[in-house]
Every structure is written in C-alpha cells, then in structure tokens.
Design an enzyme around this catalytic site. Structure first.
Site, PDB file in Angstrom:
ATOM      1  CD  GLU A  26      41.458  17.485 -25.448  1.00 43.04           C
ATOM      2  OE1 GLU A  26      40.356  16.922 -25.689  1.00 43.04           O
ATOM      3  OE2 GLU A  26      42.201  17.918 -26.348  1.00 43.04           O
ATOM      4  CG  PHE A  28      42.827  27.512 -35.728  1.00 51.18           C
ATOM      5  CD1 PHE A  28      41.591  27.012 -36.130  1.00 51.18           C
ATOM      6  CD2 PHE A  28      43.846  26.623 -35.412  1.00 51.18           C
ATOM      7  CE1 PHE A  28      41.381  25.636 -36.219  1.00 51.18           C
ATOM      8  CE2 PHE A  28      43.635  25.246 -35.501  1.00 51.18           C
ATOM      9  CZ  PHE A  28      42.406  24.757 -35.912  1.00 51.18           C
ATOM     10  CD  GLN A  29      42.896  23.849 -32.302  1.00 49.80           C
ATOM     11  OE1 GLN A  29      44.063  23.852 -31.961  1.00 49.80           O
ATOM     12  NE2 GLN A  29      42.244  22.731 -32.562  1.00 49.80           N
ATOM     13  CE  LYS A  55      53.466  27.723 -31.720  1.00 53.19           C
ATOM     14  NZ  LYS A  55      53.238  27.778 -33.151  1.00 53.19           N
ATOM     15  CG  MET A  96      19.131   8.257  -9.724  1.00 48.32           C
ATOM     16  SD  MET A  96      18.532   7.212  -8.381  1.00 48.32           S
ATOM     17  CE  MET A  96      20.019   7.023  -7.391  1.00 48.32           C
TER      18      MET A  96
END
Lengths: 162, 579
Positions: free
Chosen positions: B50, B112-113, B162, B478
């Site tokens: 993602e 969940f999630q 959802k 760096m």
C-alpha cells in the site's frame, strides 16, 4: 500573554479532535476549553483560553483558520469584551462557620444549589478575578468537590475587532 | 435508479476524470473491487504494497498536476498508507485515498482489520472523512477532490465502511461544491503587491527565492518574466527545482544545507529577499536569526500559516503565486525600468558571478572509481535534460538536485519535507503512467531502493520502462557522512554489510539489471538502459563510498558557514602530518 480565542466551527463529529490535535501537535497549550451549540444547530461555538507570545498566538489563529471546519476565529485580546465562567464548589464548613459561609456566598452573588447535612454546593458566575477570589476564600472552609465550565466570551456592542 | 456505494464511487471518479487508480484489495473493499472488475475507462494499478500505491499516486499527481487516487483496505491496508500521506502533506501534493472500513455497526469494537484511520491521519491529511451514510458519498467525493486540489493542495482520505460501499441509493453528482468554512485566498492584497514592486525596483541586492508553490501554481512563466524584467538572480528550494530554468544565466541553483555557495552568499548578502511559494524550511534557512539578516523579506504564499512561521517577514502577501506575480508584473511595468537601476543590478550580478567562480559546484573526478556526481552528470548529459527525475532520500537526492539542471516544472519528484526513503521508485511508476513515452529515472541509493523494491513487479507487469540508477556505496551514505563529520567516524549501523546483487534482483522480477563498476562503464550502461522501452531497468553503479555531499552547512549553523570538499581534505592532510 493569556488570550481568549473563540472559534465558530461546523457542528460535526471529529471537529473537537481536530482543534485539540492542532494544539497538541504543535506544542501549544489549552488552559480551558468550552464548547456548545449556537442558535444554528449546525454550528458550534468554542472558547479556548491559551497562552503564548505574539508569534505563537498568530500561528494559533492562522492554523485554526486553516482548518476546513473552522468558520471564524476571534481573538478577544484585541476586542472590548465581557467574559464569564461558572464554578460549582461543594464546601464542608464546620458547624460554626455555616452562617458565615452563606454570607460570603452572597457577597459573590453565589447561589446555594444543594445542601446536605455537612455540605453546601455553591454556584458562582463571574470573570477570572472574581472566580479566583471566590476559590481562594472557599479553600479555607474545605472544598470537597470542585467543577468549572471554562470561559465564554462575547464582544461588547459596537466594539469591533481592532 | 438506486446503485451501490461502490458503483457511486467509480461513477464519481469518472466524473472527476480519473484515469488511473493505484491500490491493493482486501476484505472490506471487495464490493468496490467487484465493480472495478469490468471497468474499462479507469485502469487499476495493483502495487505490491500500500505504501507503493500511495507514493505512485503522489508521483502521478506531481508529474501531471492532476489529483491522484488510491484505494486500500481497512486496518493494515490503511495504516500502510500513513507514510505516503504524510509525505504528500508536507509537499502539498493532491490525492484522494479511499480506505475501507469495517461495517458501521462494528466501528469501535476492535473488529478484525479495524484501525481508526481517520484519527490516525487527522494531522497529516488536509482533510478526512468517515462516510456514515451512502447518501453522502457523492457529495463527499466531490468535496474531497475540491479540497485536495485547491488552495494549498494536499492529501484527503475518505474512510468507507463496508456497509456504505454495499448500501444503495440514487446517484446524484453535485453540480457545485460549497463549503462555507473553506475559502482559500487567491488574490493578493493589491497595496502590499504595489509596495513589494516598489521596493524591488529600488533594491540594490535583490534575490528571488522560488519554491514548490511556483510549480503547483503553474507560475514558471510569470517567474521567468519577473526575474528577467528585474535582472534578478533566482535561487530555488529543493521543492522549487524546475520552477525556474536551472540552465538560465540568472539561476543560482539550490540554496540551503547543500545549496550552492553563491546562492547562499547571495541570500545572506541581499538587501531584499523575495520568497515565492516557499515556507522557509529549516534546511533552507539554517540558523534563522542570521538568515538574510540585512534583507527586507517579501513573502508570497497561499498558506497564511507559512508566513512568519520561521522567519520574520516585512511584506507578507497571501495569495496564489501566479495571480500575485501577474499583478506584480503589471505594477512593475508601470513603474518602468530606470536607467541608473540597471547599473546597480549589474554590479550585484557581477558580485554573484565572482562567488560562482570562487567556489563553483564541483567534485573531483577519478578515473579508477565511479564518483556518484559523475553518474548524475552523465544522466543529465545523455538525457539532454529531458527526463523526469525521481529520487529517494539522502546523498542520492542531494546529488540529483545539484548536478542535474531542471529546466521545466514537474520534472523533479522528490520527498522534500518528510524526507521519505522509498519514495522515488513508486513515484517514478506513477510518473511514468502519467507521462507515457517520457524518460523517467529514479536516482536511488542502495539503502533506499530496498525500502520499496517490491514495486519492480508492478513496473514489470505494466511494462513501465522506469530506470533506476542505484548509486551503490554500501552505506546509508548521508548517515555515514554525518557520522564521519560530526561523530568521530563512528559508523554506527550505517554500513549495509549485505547489499543484494541488484542485477539479479531485477532479473528475478523479470526486469533488466545492468552494472557499472568503472567510470568508463557508466555511459554504455546508461545508453543501453535508455534504449529499453518495455521493461524497468535497475542500473547498479558501484560508486566511491567515501564521497560526501558538498558544500554542506552543519545543522544549526548560518547558511554562509559552509564546509567544502577541499577544506576537508586539507584538514585531513593536517591530521596526517600530526600523526
């Protein structure tokens, strides 16, 4: 410097969190905060008391204005205004002090809104100085519980923002 | 006719003219992905992470000026976008992220999630929404695109439970957007602009400092006209590269921590500094109270909070850069050119030229080992400057900023504010999709390329000929440079010990891998890579690990207190003599 800043915001969920997040995320302090609906139920009115030098206050007002849900920001430092705060104090005086306490409450135009066998609950409204003086006096009688609303403020008629 | 929230989403995107969506599916967004299954007008780009999707949408937006779009699932899908959203927020990049959310009735149940992504992204989005009713969806999408792309642009997130994507309602696309509390200021204050123009004419040592706002506002033409009219030198911030032609005789290149000596000297010695679409970031100003200490400062920016945040400003102008510059040019032309004036400006340019000759941007070429600056120079030469350059973060980013001259806007894609390693490669994928046929190169380090290397699969499947030039020095360069200069060469965890064989990595994904270990191999590798039109290419340049980015202003110092390469070798020699 102490500033009272009023913020008109959209009355939606999450807005308070955006405002408080703005303060916490930038290390600004909120001393008191009060929120309520306005006459228009889609708009809320917040009054925030905060401290900071000119640069910080400028940033605070600019950042507030930048938030999408903020409609208007007023810094009362620049405006002739009236301010009020309400406190509730539950005080438990000794038996011999009860009469004097009632007289004191009267001096502050306080109202006894509840009384029990050992306590009085006093309601006082006023500006910062008055509230501070009242709280100081009550301490000596033993404050059991204490609640305050945070300030609200309003510009005086005809006094525009400088 | 009632249609589902998922269908409304896709229809709304079409109304907004969206052609590409980046993203990754998951449980609660399956309704949306089901609608996308047969979609012909919008191409869905499946990334491999993602974060890759968000950076790709970001790169797409920066390269094209359009609003990028990404769709991810709830919970981990949503939290994986946070770095990308914060990156875009710092650099004012417009995109809209749709995150799935658990059904409304489960929100707050630790389902969940489930993640409170609206809460998590509140400080790093320009605005975000939780859609609670499918009836609000079309309006919210319309508002989100409007907010993302107007004023000071930024990322907007829309969290869709959802049941909202499954719920049905009539689709009505709002004709107008009206948000009463959102009205960016576009027109600058006329009195201030006139005052600024007046001071510009009378200034003796004028410097223009251009930032990302010039590019976002599409004001390069106006900026060039202004600089040429005033005969004023122009320096650019990292975000402003390409806003003014880097090869123009008035360009002084970048200023700040790794800016050119002459740009920093010019700013420090100026009597009038005009910041245009900048926010005076600490990497630009160094120690703020000695920054342009003798100059009056004019600051033009659309975001009022940028003004007087970091430096004092004498003439603040809040407004859209393009409109303000147009107005300013009108005022300037009215005042007209004065005779004695051009002599004064010439003397100032001569002084800058002296600084330029004194300490030009340079490095020491070596015929045995590849210098990373040499690779960037060769990329510039062989592409004839006609390329979109993306970067990661660190030394690679600074060399890419210093040794490639950006003549056009939207050709330089780099995470400036947040400094996100792993940004460049997915951003290059987004840029390539926005500009098919254009040469797109990610200048990377061996550290940062590993942060989103999985996107090779995305580039291979979509036949995107993105070129990745890995300046491979085996270190987090760096970090190593700071440790060498400021931490007594204690290289704590900056050596990468195991660096994968990038040629094999590329080949494992079905891409092309090339390597150059000697200076003479650099050009053939680049030439070969530039010819490949249907596959991504990894070019592994084994470079001198000792090389450091110069000039450098140590953190907290004033920007004219710079360290240079030769001085450093001198002190090294001295140290050896003592031993």
């Amino acid at each position: 410097m102490r500033h009272i800043i009023s913020v008109l915001v959209e009355n939606k969920f999450g807005v308070l969190s955006r405002i408080s997040g703005l303060f916490s995320g930038r290390g600004f302090n909120i001393e008191s905060l009060s929120v309520g609906e306005t006459i228009d139920p889609t708009v809320s009115f917040m009054t925030i008391v905060t401290t900071g030098d000119d640069q910080i206050i400028e940033q605070i007002t600019k950042q507030l204005n930048k938030l999408i849900d903020v409609i208007k920001v007023i810094d009362f430092m620049d405006v002739e205004h009236v301010e009020r705060e309400m406190v509730l104090a539950k005080v438990a005086p000794k038996k011999e002090d009860r009469a004097e306490l009632l007289r004191l409450a009267e001096i502050f135009r306080g109202r006894i809104i509840d009384s029990g066998s050992t306590t009085y609950t006093i309601e006082v409204t006023g500006d910062e100085k008055k509230i501070a003086a009242f709280v100081e006096l009550m301490k000596s009688y033993g404050i059991k519980e204490f609640a305050r609303t945070g300030k609200v403020a309003m510009a005086r008629e005809g006094k525009k923002q400088r | 006719m009632k249609i589902s929230g998922a269908e409304i989403l896709v229809e709304s995107l079409k109304k907004e003219g969206v052609k590409h969506i980046f993203g990754y599916p998951g449980g609660v967004v399956l309704n949306i992905f089901d609608v996308l299954y047969n979609e012909k007008d919008i191409k869905f780009i499946l990334t491999r992470h993602e974060q890759g999707a968000i950076h790709a949408a970001d790169g797409y937006a920066r390269a094209s000026g359009k609003v990028g779009v990404a769709i991810v699932t709830s919970g981990p899908g949503a939290t994986n976008t946070v770095t990308g959203i914060a990156t875009a927020s710092m650099d004012s990049v417009p995109f809209v992220v749709f995150s799935g959310q658990v059904p409304t009735m489960l929100i707050g149940n630790d389902a969940f999630q489930e993640a409170d992504i609206v809460g998590i992204t509140r400080p790093c989005t320009k605005y975000n929404y939780l859609v609670k009713d499918v009836k609000d969806l079309a309006r919210i999408i319309r508002e989100a695109f409007h907010i993302a792309s107007t004023g000071r642009p930024g990322p907007v997130l829309i969290d869709m439970p959802k049941d909202v994507s499954a719920g049905k309602t009539d689709f009505e696309w709002p004709q107008h957007v009206h948000i009463k509390s959102y009205n960016p200021t576009y027109e600058g204050n006329k009195r201030m602009i006139r005052q600024a123009a007046h001071e510009m004419i009378h200034a003796k040592r004028l410097v223009i400092m251009a930032g990302g706002g010039v590019i976002i506002s599409d004001a390069s033409k106006e900026l060039k006209e202004l600089a040429e009219f005033l005969n004023a030198p122009v320096t650019m911030t990292l975000m402003g590269l390409g806003g003014f032609p880097g090869s123009h005789s008035l360009s002084m290149g970048m200023l700040g921590m790794h800016g050119t000596y002459y740009a920093n000297m010019a700013v420090q010695n100026s009597d009038l500094l005009i910041g245009i679409g900048v926010r005076f970031d600490d990497r630009v100003t160094g120690k703020t109270n000695s920054f342009a200490a003798n100059a009056r400062i004019i600051h033009i920016d659309i975001d009022p909070t940028s003004i007087r945040k970091n430096v004092r400003v004498d003439i603040p102008i809040v407004g859209d850069v393009k409109r303000v510059l147009r107005e300013m040019l009108k005022d300037l032309k009215e005042e007209g050119k004065k005779k004695q004036w051009s002599a004064i400006k010439k003397a100032w340019l001569k002084q800058i030229d002296k600084w330029r000759k004194e300490k030009p941007l340079s490095y020491t070429y070596d015929n045995k080992v590849i210098k990373p600056e040499f690779v960037v120079e060769k990329i510039y030469e062989l592409s004839e400057g006609d390329a979109i350059i993306c970067t990661e973060v660190g030394q690679n980013q600074m060399w890419a900023a210093q040794f490639f001259k950006y003549d056009k806007p939207r050709r330089w894609l780099s995470s400036g504010g947040l400094g996100t390693m792993g940004y460049g490669f997915p951003a290059a994928i987004g840029a390539q999709l926005a500009s098919p046929g254009q040469l797109v190169i990610d200048i990377a380090g061996d550290g940062s390329i590993q942060m989103n290397v999985q996107e090779l699969a995305t580039a291979v499947i979509n036949k995107l000929p993105v070129k990745v030039a890995i300046l491979n020095n085996g270190y987090l360069g760096m970090v190593r440079q700071w440790q060498e200069l400021f931490f007594n060469e204690r290289y704590s965890h900056s050596r990468l010990d195991v660096v994968p064989d990038f040629v094999k990595v590329a080949e494992a994904y079905g891409a092309i891998g090339l390597r150059a270990s000697k200076p003479e191999e650099v050009e053939p590798v680049l030439k070969k890579a530039f010819k490949i039109k249907d596959k991504p290419v990894f070019m592994d340049f084994v470079v001198d690990w000792r090389e450091k980015v110069y000039p450098m202003v140590p953190a907290g110092a004033a920007i004219d207190e710079m360290i240079f390469e030769e001085e450093e070798t001198k002190t090294e020699k001295k140290l050896k003599a003592v031993k």
